[in-house]
Design a protein around this motif. Structure first.
Motif, short mmCIF file in Angstrom:
data_model
loop_
_atom_site.label_atom_id
_atom_site.label_comp_id
_atom_site.label_asym_id
_atom_site.label_seq_id
_atom_site.Cartn_x
_atom_site.Cartn_y
_atom_site.Cartn_z
N GLU A 1 -0.83 9.40 13.07
CA GLU A 1 -1.22 9.65 11.69
C GLU A 1 -2.64 10.20 11.61
O GLU A 1 -2.94 11.10 10.82
CB GLU A 1 -1.12 8.36 10.88
CG GLU A 1 0.28 7.78 10.78
CD GLU A 1 1.26 8.66 10.03
OE1 GLU A 1 0.83 9.65 9.41
OE2 GLU A 1 2.46 8.37 10.08
N ALA B 1 -2.02 10.36 -1.24
CA ALA B 1 -3.29 9.72 -0.90
C ALA B 1 -4.43 10.73 -1.02
O ALA B 1 -4.23 11.92 -0.85
CB ALA B 1 -3.24 9.16 0.53
N PHE C 1 -7.83 8.76 4.08
CA PHE C 1 -7.30 7.82 5.07
C PHE C 1 -8.41 6.89 5.54
O PHE C 1 -9.52 7.33 5.83
CB PHE C 1 -6.76 8.56 6.30
CG PHE C 1 -5.41 9.20 6.13
CD1 PHE C 1 -4.70 9.13 4.95
CD2 PHE C 1 -4.85 9.90 7.19
CE1 PHE C 1 -3.46 9.72 4.81
CE2 PHE C 1 -3.61 10.50 7.07
CZ PHE C 1 -2.91 10.42 5.88
N SER D 1 -4.40 5.88 1.87
CA SER D 1 -3.53 5.40 2.94
C SER D 1 -4.37 4.67 3.98
O SER D 1 -5.40 5.18 4.43
CB SER D 1 -2.77 6.56 3.59
OG SER D 1 -1.79 7.08 2.72
N ILE E 1 -1.83 2.39 0.16
CA ILE E 1 -0.58 2.78 0.81
C ILE E 1 -0.67 2.44 2.29
O ILE E 1 -1.64 2.79 2.96
CB ILE E 1 -0.33 4.30 0.67
CG1 ILE E 1 -0.31 4.71 -0.80
CG2 ILE E 1 0.96 4.70 1.36
CD1 ILE E 1 -0.23 6.23 -0.99
N THR E 2 0.35 1.75 2.79
CA THR E 2 0.45 1.50 4.23
C THR E 2 1.87 1.83 4.69
O THR E 2 2.73 2.19 3.89
CB THR E 2 0.15 0.02 4.59
OG1 THR E 2 1.30 -0.79 4.31
CG2 THR E 2 -1.06 -0.51 3.83
N PHE F 1 2.60 9.92 2.88
CA PHE F 1 1.29 9.37 3.22
C PHE F 1 0.17 10.32 2.80
O PHE F 1 -0.89 9.89 2.35
CB PHE F 1 1.18 9.13 4.73
CG PHE F 1 1.78 7.85 5.20
CD1 PHE F 1 1.51 6.65 4.57
CD2 PHE F 1 2.62 7.83 6.30
CE1 PHE F 1 2.06 5.46 5.02
CE2 PHE F 1 3.18 6.65 6.77
CZ PHE F 1 2.91 5.46 6.12
#
Length: 263
Positions: free
Chosen positions: A182, A167, A170, A76, A108-109, A163
């Motif tokens: 986040e 994932a 990060f 993410s 992933i966003t 998220f």
């Protein structure tokens, strides 16, 4: 004080059971759930009630799990929606997206503009899987054009679960409140061992150094965190270093026992 038994006819008359819920006295409805469901003359405001929202929340989890369950290793990437296209942070996000795909990850966003679009664009141009997890907001953004696998959510908490669940780490670029949200949620999950082998990288030392100094200064000095907590996050300007940490964590994750099997 007198009591009535469960067989008391008056008690039965004043009691109504609806699923797991028991209603008595003045709360007993004048019709059953089936009657109200099948009667088309009823009002439609029931779709805005909390019980119905629970069903919609459940549907969001089911849709998210079903869509992302076979995604494979993914990272993410977070960053500001306000980052202008072509700005240094946007280009940095593109580099991150490209490097992650080349390392075998999906990206992933949040699916929005700015740095999110940059990471999705980099992933798309590297011919990888570019995921966008959108959110319904008062100011509609929609998914950016670089997303090739998108899921839209009404509820932040359902989106946040995706998220983290799908994932293995990060990477956080400069951003505002949403990015902070986040970041700190991930830090809490790692600190409390809710997730393991989960690296968190802050990209952009000039932007993030003040935060790290604050954590290592008054926050640590007042005992709000432990010194070991500072090691939960890595600060760097090097995209290759950030991606290398994700690759190492992937190997560690693959070698670790499955928590579900231990349970």
């Amino acid at each position: 004080m007198s009591t009535r038994s469960d067989n008391d006819p008056q008690l039965a008359k004043d009691e109504h059971t609806s699923g797991p819920t028991t209603l008595r006295g003045e709360l007993v409805p004048g019709s059953t759930t089936d009657q109200r469901l099948l009667d088309g003359r009823g009002r439609s405001d029931w779709v805005h009630t909390d019980p119905w929202r629970v069903m919609r929340i459940q549907a969001e989890f089911v849709e998210g799990f079903g869509t992302l369950s076979e995604l494979g290793p993914a990272i993410s990437v977070f960053g500001s929606a306000r980052t202008p296209e072509g700005a240094p942070d946007y280009k940095l996000a593109q580099q991150v997206g490209q490097a992650l795909v080349k390392a075998g990850f999906a990206v992933i966003t949040g699916g929005g503009p700015g740095a999110m679009a940059g990471a999705n664009q980099g992933a798309h141009e590297a011919e990888g899987v570019s995921v966008g997890l959108g959110i319904e907001l008062p100011f509609e953004q929609g998914l950016n054009p670089w997303v090739n696998l998108g899921v839209n959510f009404r509820y932040f908490f359902a989106r946040k679960t995706m998220f983290v669940k799908y994932a293995q780490g990060f990477i956080v670029l400069p951003g505002g409140f949403g990015t902070f949200d986040e970041l700190f949620e991930a830090l809490v999950l790692v600190q409390t061992h809710k997730v393991t082998s989960f690296p968190i990288v802050l990209l952009g030392t000039e932007y993030w150094q003040g935060l790290m100094d604050w954590l290592a200064g008054p926050v640590l000095a007042r005992g709000m965190i432990k010194e070991s907590d500072l090691k939960l996050v890595t600060l760097t300007d090097d995209v290759d270093e950030a991606v290398a940490l994700m690759v190492a964590a992937r190997s560690e994750h693959a070698a670790a026992p499955d928590p579900a099997a231990r349970a």
